[in-house]
Design a protein around this motif. Structure first.
Motif, PDB file in Angstrom:
ATOM      1  N   LYS A 255       0.613  -1.137   0.011  1.00 59.18           N
ATOM      2  CA  LYS A 255      -0.359   0.064  -0.203  1.00 59.18           C
ATOM      3  C   LYS A 255       1.052   1.122   0.267  1.00 59.18           C
ATOM      4  N   ARG A 256       1.890   1.081   0.805  1.00 60.41           N
ATOM      5  CA  ARG A 256       2.874   2.930   0.411  1.00 60.41           C
ATOM      6  C   ARG A 256       3.676   2.395  -0.490  1.00 60.41           C
ATOM      7  N   TRP A 257       4.374   3.924  -1.148  1.00 58.93           N
ATOM      8  CA  TRP A 257       4.743   3.591  -2.073  1.00 58.93           C
ATOM      9  C   TRP A 257       5.878   3.241  -2.592  1.00 58.93           C
ATOM     10  N   THR A 258       6.873   2.940  -1.385  1.00 54.99           N
ATOM     11  CA  THR A 258       7.851   1.811  -1.086  1.00 54.99           C
ATOM     12  C   THR A 258       7.978   0.545  -1.609  1.00 54.99           C
ATOM     13  N   SER A 259       6.635   0.136  -0.953  1.00 58.34           N
ATOM     14  CA  SER A 259       6.779  -1.072  -1.422  1.00 58.34           C
ATOM     15  C   SER A 259       5.652  -1.075  -3.196  1.00 58.34           C
ATOM     16  N   ILE A 260       5.350  -0.290  -3.096  1.00 60.58           N
ATOM     17  CA  ILE A 260       4.555  -0.701  -4.424  1.00 60.58           C
ATOM     18  C   ILE A 260       5.708  -0.686  -5.414  1.00 60.58           C
ATOM     19  N   VAL A 261       6.712   0.630  -5.263  1.00 60.31           N
ATOM     20  CA  VAL A 261       7.625   0.024  -6.345  1.00 60.31           C
ATOM     21  C   VAL A 261       7.776  -0.769  -6.663  1.00 60.31           C
ATOM     22  N   GLN A 262       8.572  -1.045  -5.261  1.00 62.89           N
ATOM     23  CA  GLN A 262      10.091  -2.271  -4.947  1.00 62.89           C
ATOM     24  C   GLN A 262       8.842  -3.876  -5.732  1.00 62.89           C
ATOM     25  N   ASP A 263       7.405  -3.853  -5.534  1.00 59.19           N
ATOM     26  CA  ASP A 263       7.104  -5.199  -6.172  1.00 59.19           C
ATOM     27  C   ASP A 263       7.200  -5.011  -7.365  1.00 59.19           C
ATOM     28  N   LYS A 264       7.038  -4.065  -8.474  1.00 62.37           N
ATOM     29  CA  LYS A 264       7.224  -4.325 -10.106  1.00 62.37           C
ATOM     30  C   LYS A 264       8.945  -3.448 -10.247  1.00 62.37           C
ATOM     31  N   LEU A 265       9.544  -3.844  -9.400  1.00 61.78           N
ATOM     32  CA  LEU A 265      11.413  -3.616 -10.443  1.00 61.78           C
ATOM     33  C   LEU A 265      11.241  -5.014 -10.378  1.00 61.78           C
ATOM     34  N   ASP A 266      12.057  -4.798 -11.964  1.00 59.50           N
ATOM     35  CA  ASP A 266      11.915  -6.373 -12.733  1.00 59.50           C
ATOM     36  C   ASP A 266      13.473  -6.643 -11.722  1.00 59.50           C
TER      37      ASP A 266
ATOM     38  N   ALA B 205       4.838   7.239 -11.089  1.00 61.98           N
ATOM     39  CA  ALA B 205       5.068   7.853 -11.128  1.00 61.98           C
ATOM     40  C   ALA B 205       6.736   7.949 -11.419  1.00 61.98           C
ATOM     41  N   ILE B 206       7.639   7.224 -10.340  1.00 61.71           N
ATOM     42  CA  ILE B 206       8.443   6.792  -9.449  1.00 61.71           C
ATOM     43  C   ILE B 206       9.262   6.371 -10.494  1.00 61.71           C
ATOM     44  N   ILE B 207       7.838   5.050 -10.665  1.00 61.53           N
ATOM     45  CA  ILE B 207       8.302   3.744 -11.541  1.00 61.53           C
ATOM     46  C   ILE B 207       8.721   4.133 -12.790  1.00 61.53           C
ATOM     47  N   GLU B 208       8.032   4.872 -13.892  1.00 66.15           N
ATOM     48  CA  GLU B 208       8.257   5.301 -15.342  1.00 66.15           C
ATOM     49  C   GLU B 208       9.511   6.254 -14.866  1.00 66.15           C
ATOM     50  N   LYS B 209       9.543   7.234 -13.812  1.00 67.22           N
ATOM     51  CA  LYS B 209      11.548   7.452 -13.553  1.00 67.22           C
ATOM     52  C   LYS B 209      12.494   6.531 -13.920  1.00 67.22           C
ATOM     53  N   LEU B 210      12.161   5.644 -12.705  1.00 70.51           N
ATOM     54  CA  LEU B 210      13.293   5.006 -12.408  1.00 70.51           C
ATOM     55  C   LEU B 210      13.997   4.104 -14.274  1.00 70.51           C
ATOM     56  N   GLU B 211      12.565   3.875 -14.652  1.00 68.69           N
ATOM     57  CA  GLU B 211      12.435   3.354 -15.818  1.00 68.69           C
ATOM     58  C   GLU B 211      13.655   4.294 -17.362  1.00 68.69           C
TER      59      GLU B 211
END
Length: 207
Positions: free
Chosen positions: A27-38, A196-202
């Motif tokens: 639920k928190r953004w850090t964990s959502i980003v983690q779950d979607k990182l390849d 938005a952060i995932i897109e930026k990290l990409e």
């Protein structure tokens, strides 16, 4: 696997608006980003009340620039970092404008850049404070001036990131504070910011 430090305050920690509780994993953004990182690992380092450089006599150990070296060394090596601070710097006790808060951010960036290339650091300006954040029952540590200062952080941070060669993203472009406390993101805010952060990290070729 890339190690990515996420350094911030209660909106990085994942505080549920109007409570002292934390959003769970997923639920928190850090964990959502983690779950979607390849191929990456988010190192969560959010702390409620954290500032860039200000000592809060009411809440010790919140000075970001002082704590960052410890966080960096304990989690070394780091390939990238996300830093989102500034909301607590807007409190009336500090009497700081956006320019001064920006100077505090730069001291934090100085520490990060000892170990991480500038272009691998994502500066995230925080969400804006809500117009009624200082009312009783919400957070009287802020006032009307605090709200105005929070609105100016986006421009100040973007200018700093551009000059230093850092990446930049404005959380306020994607999320707003919950009406419950006018200070913290709700679940939808965490979800939108994470995207938005995932897109930026990409874009940064990290994710």
């Amino acid at each position: 696997m890339a190690n990515i430090l996420a350094f911030g305050d209660s909106n990085t920690w994942g505080l549920i608006p109007g409570t002292k509780e934390r959003y769970p994993w997923g639920k928190r953004w850090t964990s959502i980003v983690q779950d979607k990182l390849d191929d990456g690992r988010i190192i969560e380092d959010g702390l409620c009340g954290r500032t860039t450089v200000f000592d809060d006599q009411l809440r010790p150990f919140r000075k970001g620039a002082e704590i960052l070296p410890l966080s960096i060394e304990s989690n070394y090596p780091l390939d990238a970092a996300i830093i989102m601070l500034g909301t607590n710097d807007c409190k009336t006790i500090f009497h700081a404008n956006s320019h001064i808060i920006g100077k505090g951010l730069e001291l934090c960036l100085d520490e990060l850049e000892k170990y991480i290339a500038p272009e691998k650091i994502l500066v995230v300006s925080p969400i804006k404070l809500g117009e009624e954040v200082y009312l009783p029952g919400k957070d009287p540590e802020f006032d009307k001036a605090s709200v105005a200062v929070s609105k100016n952080l986006r421009q100040e941070y973007e200018k700093i990131a551009k000059r230093r060669g850092n990446q930049f993203l404005a959380a306020s472009d994607f999320a707003t504070p919950s009406s419950v406390d006018d200070e913290h993101m709700d679940e939808k805010g965490h979800e939108k910011l994470s995207a938005a952060i995932i897109e930026k990290l990409e874009e940064m070729q990290i994710a």
